[in-house]
Motif scaffolding. Sequence first.
Motif, PDB file in Angstrom:
ATOM      1  N   TRP A  70       1.596 -36.167  18.983  1.00 51.10           N
ATOM      2  CA  TRP A  70       2.882 -35.660  18.490  1.00 51.10           C
ATOM      3  C   TRP A  70       3.418 -34.768  19.604  1.00 51.10           C
ATOM      4  O   TRP A  70       2.760 -33.778  19.964  1.00 51.10           O
ATOM      5  N   GLN A  78       7.866 -40.098  17.257  1.00 51.53           N
ATOM      6  CA  GLN A  78       7.279 -39.128  16.338  1.00 51.53           C
ATOM      7  C   GLN A  78       5.760 -39.042  16.498  1.00 51.53           C
ATOM      8  O   GLN A  78       5.202 -37.953  16.630  1.00 51.53           O
ATOM      9  N   LYS A  79       5.082 -40.170  16.474  1.00 51.70           N
ATOM     10  CA  LYS A  79       3.620 -40.204  16.560  1.00 51.70           C
ATOM     11  C   LYS A  79       3.201 -41.508  17.221  1.00 51.70           C
ATOM     12  O   LYS A  79       3.663 -42.582  16.829  1.00 51.70           O
ATOM     13  N   TRP A 119       4.580 -43.855  14.202  1.00 52.86           N
ATOM     14  CA  TRP A 119       5.669 -43.363  13.345  1.00 52.86           C
ATOM     15  C   TRP A 119       6.921 -43.181  14.193  1.00 52.86           C
ATOM     16  O   TRP A 119       6.841 -42.809  15.365  1.00 52.86           O
ATOM     17  N   GLN A 151      12.744 -36.441  15.455  1.00 54.38           N
ATOM     18  CA  GLN A 151      12.576 -35.000  15.292  1.00 54.38           C
ATOM     19  C   GLN A 151      13.065 -34.343  16.574  1.00 54.38           C
ATOM     20  O   GLN A 151      12.436 -34.469  17.623  1.00 54.38           O
ATOM     21  N   GLN A 182      10.921 -32.334  18.994  1.00 57.88           N
ATOM     22  CA  GLN A 182       9.994 -33.106  19.824  1.00 57.88           C
ATOM     23  C   GLN A 182      10.685 -33.716  21.041  1.00 57.88           C
ATOM     24  O   GLN A 182      10.014 -34.130  21.990  1.00 57.88           O
ATOM     25  N   GLN A 220      14.301 -35.448  10.853  1.00 61.51           N
ATOM     26  CA  GLN A 220      13.136 -34.734  10.317  1.00 61.51           C
ATOM     27  C   GLN A 220      12.998 -33.418  11.064  1.00 61.51           C
ATOM     28  O   GLN A 220      13.255 -33.339  12.263  1.00 61.51           O
ATOM     29  N   GLU A 235       8.190 -32.903   9.259  1.00 58.20           N
ATOM     30  CA  GLU A 235       8.286 -34.366   9.207  1.00 58.20           C
ATOM     31  C   GLU A 235       8.679 -34.898   7.834  1.00 58.20           C
ATOM     32  O   GLU A 235       8.327 -36.021   7.480  1.00 58.20           O
TER      33      GLU A 235
END
Length: 777
Positions: free
Chosen positions: A368, A416-417, A426, A430, A433, A492, A496
């Motif tokens: 992340w 995201q991930k 994901w 965001q 990030q 988000q 999240e």
Amino acid sequence: MSPVTAPVASSPLVVAPVAPGAPGAVATWASAAKTGAGASYEAYVDGRYQDGGPTGAVSKVWFSLADGVLTETMYGLIHEAQIKSLRFGVVTPGGLSVEGTDTTSRTEYLHTDRDGRPLSPAYRVVTTDKGGAYQIDKRVFTDPDRNALVLRVSITAKSGPVTPYLLLEPHMANTGGGDRGEAAPEALRASEGDVHLTLAPSQPFEAASAGFLGASDGLTDLTANRRLTRAYASTGDAAGSVVLTGALPTIAQGQTLTRDYVIGFGQSAAEADAAAAASFATGLDEVVARFNGEGARVGWEDWVGSLTELPRLAAQSTDDGKLAYASALMLKVQEDRTYAGALIASLSNPWGETVDATNPSTGYKAVWPRDFYQVAMALMALGDRETPLAAFRYLPQVQVTAQTPGNTGATGWFLQKTHVDGQIEWVGVQLDQTAMPIMLGWRLWKAGELSDAELAGFYSRMIKPAADFLVQGGTAGILWNDRRITPPWSQQERWEEQEGYSPSTTAAVIAGLTTAADIARASGDAPSAARYQAAADDYASKVEARMFTTAGEYGDGRYFLRLSRNENPNDKGLLGENNGQPAEPEDRIIDGGFLELVRYGVRAADAPSILDTLPEYDDQARADRFRVRYDLNGAPGYRRYGNDGYGERTDTGGDYGVGGVMAPAQRGRVWPFFTGERGHYEVAAASANGPMSTEARDRIRRTYVHGMESFANEGLLLPEQVWDGVGANAHGYRDGEGTDSATPLAWTHAEYLKLLRSLADGQVWDRYAPVAERYGR
């Protein structure tokens, strides 16, 4: 402990070639409440991991410990689990006792300095039978020169004869099914596809068996018969959930049995065999000395010794630096050894004991960019000059470009991930990030770690696309996500879960754009610099108008919201349902995100909007659903926000999200890193008008540093969440004890180290001078 049953006739062991019962019971992962996590230190070669450097061949094995036993063990990439657990079942005069279930345990570091501060993540783990029948002492570490894990085991019979059995539950290829196993006195083996392991004992087992979980495995046999009555040479052509068992000799009362075990990993059985054999051939005393970096050997001692700021940080602790040293180790352990700089969130799978392992799961063993930033900044705070730079250079792998597989939409934002190899998991947008990689690059540049020339290359390749997205946004077009993003509105926020205007997200976006403007000017792009700064100015000018209510339900009605779904913070709009919790009006939900405005320099510590919000954040008279602060261990602790459902159930004490069901009784607990965030605010307030006083520094140390230290477990690992004392307590947690959510959480360790650095410096480590000078006066 399994109760004593009628004596079983001493009939001969029945040996058969193939175990019945495929595919076995559905497997789960192990407890996420780790008390230890380890891997070898590997030195970079030109900023990358490759064989032939000062530490020789690169070992790609990680292990974890929980409840006194070996738990998830990874080989290959950092998320690729190959073992769920290795424990001992011991037949005692009182029945069958199983490590973890029927034992107490303690975890300690094998290699420390004279003040007890850990110098490597090698562990001694002692488990003691609750009935007093035996004690098991394990020494656990990896071989830094090959893909192998070492366990040196001593078992002592305390109150009568005992017969131990080694129980290995592989989860090859990151799943709990699909495995095949073989067992012989000389070795236990498991495989799935082209991933293999071999457990080699220093002396052959008395007997060995490979079986299917819950059907033909050794533990099922021992539970029923208090001895191994059947032994199977393999699981044959069938695949499933496999357990491998090795029988040890009976130990007479007062006697100790010592055995060594090496688990080798490889892409073939021969390669796994060779790895285990080579560790034995080297000599396990020498292996651990290399792991530690003792004498002229290059290992963990060398890396710890390279952290120029660590002694200064340790001096700000209240535990003689023990947690500071352990935290440094935990951040470096949780880096992949193929993709240099790939920093994960945690070497655990949250609430793993109730998570189905049928399909592959990374859990928190993933990237992340937000957690990643926290860790990289903490490593910089320690004086690590290599890992943060490697981390920054890694980041393009997780940024969305026109070449990102499946992308048909906007570019420049960060995923995201992802897995450490960049595989998408994901895809929510965001904005914090996307801002934080810019902020990290600016810090590295200002610290002299990133040259002007390299910065210019990263500006055009990565920073400019990210900053452009923070200004103009765009429509996502990847997997399920086709939303239009208009900054600083974010799809988000940092938890999240919700869309809208978030104080913490907006703080990062303003800091990201301000630092991007500085980088753009240095790169000769004055028009973009002006554009980025103008956007930051606009966002900063509207912080209160968008996110600060003047008609809230609490106190005098004036405070920052966790999130406003539109530009009117006074409309009492409903936030979305999440984690089993009902939608609530946004003015009922407070979190600590507003403190990030102060941390980054967007608002002064004494800004009226900040001072108005603090009493509401700290209010402990509110109903438990909406209350955020809970004082634990004599220190302030905080939940993520009111109405949080990401945690154990209050009605039964059961785990979060069992079977994928979101229950209304779920409750998010206290997160220790918020104690650090609150402490950082106090640092900002104490240093706002000149040097911090000794009295203020001591108060912050006693309250916030000591508070974070109190949340560490016996292995000096810091959790994601600790028990807050609300609702049913099925696990028997003490207040302030880590739950089964995720330990160690890299972000928590990072926040602790950054707080120490902030105290050592007398100002907030994450403060961005250009931001504070422009907005935070």
